[in-house]
Scaffold this active site. Structure first.
Site, PDB file in Angstrom:
ATOM      1  N   LYS A 253     -13.374   8.691  19.907  1.00 57.87           N
ATOM      2  CA  LYS A 253     -13.297   9.025  21.363  1.00 57.87           C
ATOM      3  C   LYS A 253     -12.837   7.914  22.311  1.00 57.87           C
ATOM      4  CE  LYS A 253     -17.662  10.922  20.977  1.00 57.87           C
ATOM      5  NZ  LYS A 253     -18.877  11.879  21.280  1.00 57.87           N
TER       6      LYS A 253
ATOM      7  N   GLU B 273     -23.045   6.565  20.479  1.00 64.92           N
ATOM      8  CA  GLU B 273     -21.643   6.475  21.127  1.00 64.92           C
ATOM      9  C   GLU B 273     -21.916   6.880  22.577  1.00 64.92           C
ATOM     10  OE1 GLU B 273     -18.268   7.177  18.831  1.00 64.92           O
ATOM     11  OE2 GLU B 273     -19.330   6.787  16.923  1.00 64.92           O
TER      12      GLU B 273
ATOM     13  N   HIS C  48     -21.813   5.043  26.678  1.00 63.88           N
ATOM     14  CA  HIS C  48     -20.955   5.118  28.002  1.00 63.88           C
ATOM     15  C   HIS C  48     -21.863   5.048  29.245  1.00 63.88           C
ATOM     16  CE1 HIS C  48     -17.226   6.584  26.290  1.00 63.88           C
ATOM     17  NE2 HIS C  48     -17.979   6.790  25.299  1.00 63.88           N
TER      18      HIS C  48
HETATM   19  P1  NAD Z   1     -23.425  10.563  11.965  1.00 63.12           P
HETATM   20  O1  NAD Z   1     -24.343   9.244  12.426  1.00 63.12           O
HETATM   21  O2  NAD Z   1     -24.256  11.691  11.677  1.00 63.12           O
HETATM   22  O3  NAD Z   1     -22.967  10.189  10.459  1.00 63.12           O
HETATM   23  C1  NAD Z   1     -22.285   9.023  10.169  1.00 63.12           C
HETATM   24  C2  NAD Z   1     -21.678   9.178   8.663  1.00 63.12           C
HETATM   25  O4  NAD Z   1     -20.991   7.763   8.287  1.00 63.12           O
HETATM   26  C3  NAD Z   1     -23.111   8.877   7.642  1.00 63.12           C
HETATM   27  O5  NAD Z   1     -22.939   9.675   6.748  1.00 63.12           O
HETATM   28  C4  NAD Z   1     -22.995   7.407   7.314  1.00 63.12           C
HETATM   29  O6  NAD Z   1     -23.598   7.287   6.011  1.00 63.12           O
HETATM   30  C5  NAD Z   1     -21.445   7.216   7.217  1.00 63.12           C
HETATM   31  N1  NAD Z   1     -20.840   5.772   7.347  1.00 63.12           N
HETATM   32  C6  NAD Z   1     -21.484   4.941   8.372  1.00 63.12           C
HETATM   33  N2  NAD Z   1     -20.930   3.695   8.051  1.00 63.12           N
HETATM   34  C7  NAD Z   1     -20.163   4.097   6.660  1.00 63.12           C
HETATM   35  C8  NAD Z   1     -19.379   3.140   6.086  1.00 63.12           C
HETATM   36  N3  NAD Z   1     -19.234   1.760   6.440  1.00 63.12           N
HETATM   37  N4  NAD Z   1     -18.508   3.598   4.997  1.00 63.12           N
HETATM   38  C9  NAD Z   1     -18.625   4.994   4.820  1.00 63.12           C
HETATM   39  N5  NAD Z   1     -19.560   5.654   5.532  1.00 63.12           N
HETATM   40  C10 NAD Z   1     -20.299   5.283   6.559  1.00 63.12           C
HETATM   41  O7  NAD Z   1     -22.137  10.757  12.727  1.00 63.12           O
HETATM   42  P2  NAD Z   1     -21.736  11.991  13.488  1.00 63.12           P
HETATM   43  O8  NAD Z   1     -22.561  12.111  14.745  1.00 63.12           O
HETATM   44  O9  NAD Z   1     -21.402  12.941  12.640  1.00 63.12           O
HETATM   45  O10 NAD Z   1     -20.303  11.376  14.456  1.00 63.12           O
HETATM   46  C11 NAD Z   1     -19.239  10.796  13.506  1.00 63.12           C
HETATM   47  C12 NAD Z   1     -17.828  10.600  14.541  1.00 63.12           C
HETATM   48  O11 NAD Z   1     -17.352  11.560  15.007  1.00 63.12           O
HETATM   49  C13 NAD Z   1     -18.430   9.632  15.713  1.00 63.12           C
HETATM   50  O12 NAD Z   1     -17.516   8.489  15.712  1.00 63.12           O
HETATM   51  C14 NAD Z   1     -18.329  10.445  16.978  1.00 63.12           C
HETATM   52  O13 NAD Z   1     -18.036   9.815  18.024  1.00 63.12           O
HETATM   53  C15 NAD Z   1     -17.513  11.393  16.545  1.00 63.12           C
HETATM   54  N6  NAD Z   1     -17.212  12.661  17.382  1.00 63.12           N
HETATM   55  C16 NAD Z   1     -16.271  13.004  17.903  1.00 63.12           C
HETATM   56  C17 NAD Z   1     -16.074  14.082  18.739  1.00 63.12           C
HETATM   57  C18 NAD Z   1     -14.726  14.647  19.440  1.00 63.12           C
HETATM   58  O14 NAD Z   1     -14.904  15.756  19.969  1.00 63.12           O
HETATM   59  N7  NAD Z   1     -13.841  13.742  19.414  1.00 63.12           N
HETATM   60  C19 NAD Z   1     -17.372  15.061  18.850  1.00 63.12           C
HETATM   61  C20 NAD Z   1     -18.528  14.500  18.393  1.00 63.12           C
HETATM   62  C21 NAD Z   1     -18.405  13.258  17.548  1.00 63.12           C
END
Ligand code: NAD
Length: 334
Positions: free
Chosen positions: A127, A197, A201
């Site tokens: 993001k 995240e 902001h």
């Molecule tokens: P979450 O917190 O639900 O899950 C994160 C996952 O990553 C967990 O399974 C955790 O065990 C794993 N993880 C963490 N550190 C790790 C490592 N070192 N090695 C392997 N696995 C690891 O996360 P989420 O809410 O699903 O968000 C994921 C990403 O998606 C975020 O960065 C968020 O900003 C991004 N996102 C982007 C958009 C977009 O429109 N571009 C929208 C929503 C979320």
């Protein structure tokens, strides 16, 4: 030139198995052209050439907090991504559904792939502008490594940035791109990284302070706002992506939104407004609004795999390096 037939099923890995990672696995379960062969979280990974069982992966993750417990295909590891790559099992492309906490985490994962000698497609839904800039700076390394990296391919950045790039075609000059998102989720624990995240902001917070917050501190903050986060003038990579694609200067792009962490109903309709001047001198605005019934997960995971498919086609043609959602049209995955 790769000689593999282009209709071959694409073997996909999902890194990060939280809210978006699990939704990504569910999206793939309904596809014929892609199969989920690998999944990794913070404590382990699972791999199966025939394809992982989505339901079992989700059940194992939810009950034991890692897909590494999945018998017989799981492995527990504190370096799950490096260890998964080191198995050298064939994976055509990975979706990085990882938290970008700290702000250079996903770029550091890209470095791991470069070092490993693996070749294929990487897709993120990252993001922040500064995070995409770090990745763009890795273009030559990615090219030399034979990796096709698709960055900013979620909803925003992603679907909405691509819509802005398309809308821009009516104009001779782009004056303003305004992205406003509404997200409704039933509980914040389902998307911890996304919520943290977003907190980063808010005025008075940074990526570092948001990362350092305990779950109890996040809950206390959400209690104060009735579960609602209102975000304005966010540092969102839609700006650098549109600038990089030659559409408009980054200061003409704004991103803000409202996230309700206690109600799956969207607090407002997600939209992008693109204002510009036509060749006849008329000023107008195109608006692209997402259906309120579409979830954040649908609007992130759909595009992510559409860009993975597009990236795969580039990769098969020997085109490596880094591309963003504003430059390439996603391909529909059947
Ligand atoms: P979450 O917190 O639900 O899950 C994160 C996952 O990553 C967990 O399974 C955790 O065990 C794993 N993880 C963490 N550190 C790790 C490592 N070192 N090695 C392997 N696995 C690891 O996360 P989420 O809410 O699903 O968000 C994921 C990403 O998606 C975020 O960065 C968020 O900003 C991004 N996102 C982007 C958009 C977009 O429109 N571009 C929208 C929503 C979320």
């Amino acid at each position: 030139m790769n000689t593999q037939p282009s209709n071959k099923i694409i073997r996909v890995g999902v890194l990060g198995f939280g809210g978006l990672g699990q939704a990504a696995a569910k999206v793939l379960a309904g596809k014929r052209e892609m199969i989920l062969v690998a999944a990794a979280d913070q404590k382990g990974y699972a791999y199966s050439t025939e394809g992982l069982n989505t339901e079992q992966c989700i059940k194992t993750y939810q009950s034991q907090s890692s897909v590494g417990y999945l018998e017989p295909v799981g492995t527990l590891s504190n370096n799950s991504i490096q260890d998964l790559i080191a198995t050298s099992q064939p994976v055509d492309g990975y979706f990085l559904a990882l938290p970008n906490l700290p702000n250079d985490f996903i770029p550091s994962v890209a470095q791991e792939f470069i070092k490993s000698g693996w070749q294929g497609v990487l897709v993120d839904a990252i993001k922040r502008t500064s995070a995409v800039e770090q990745l763009l700076a890795m273009k030559e390394e990615l090219q030399a490594a034979g990796i096709t990296y698709m960055s900013g391919c979620g909803a925003t950045p992603g679907l909405l940035t691509a819509a802005a790039a398309l809308a821009a075609q009516s104009y001779a000059e782009i004056h303003k791109v305004e992205i406003t998102f509404g997200v409704g989720i039933a509980n914040w624990e389902a998307y911890r990284a996304t919520v943290r995240e977003d907190i980063g902001h808010m005025p008075g917070y940074t990526v570092e302070t948001a990362k350092a917050m305990t779950d109890a501190e996040v809950e206390a903050l959400l209690d104060k706002t009735n579960g609602v986060l209102t975000l304005e003038n966010m540092e969102h990579a839609d700006d650098v992506m549109l600038e990089f694609a030659g559409i408009c200067a980054r200061d003409r792009v704004t991103v803000g939104g409202v996230v309700d962490t206690r109600n799956p109903k969207k607090p407002l309709s997600t939209n992008v407004k693109v204002t510009g001047r036509t060749f006849e001198g008329k000023i107008s605005t195109h608006t692209f609004t997402l259906g309120d019934e579409t979830s954040m997960a649908a609007n992130v995971c759909g595009p992510a795999f559409g860009y993975l498919k597009a990236g795969r086609q580039l990769h098969q043609r020997g085109i490596y390096g880094i591309f963003t959602a504003a430059e390439i049209m996603p391909q529909f995955v059947n």
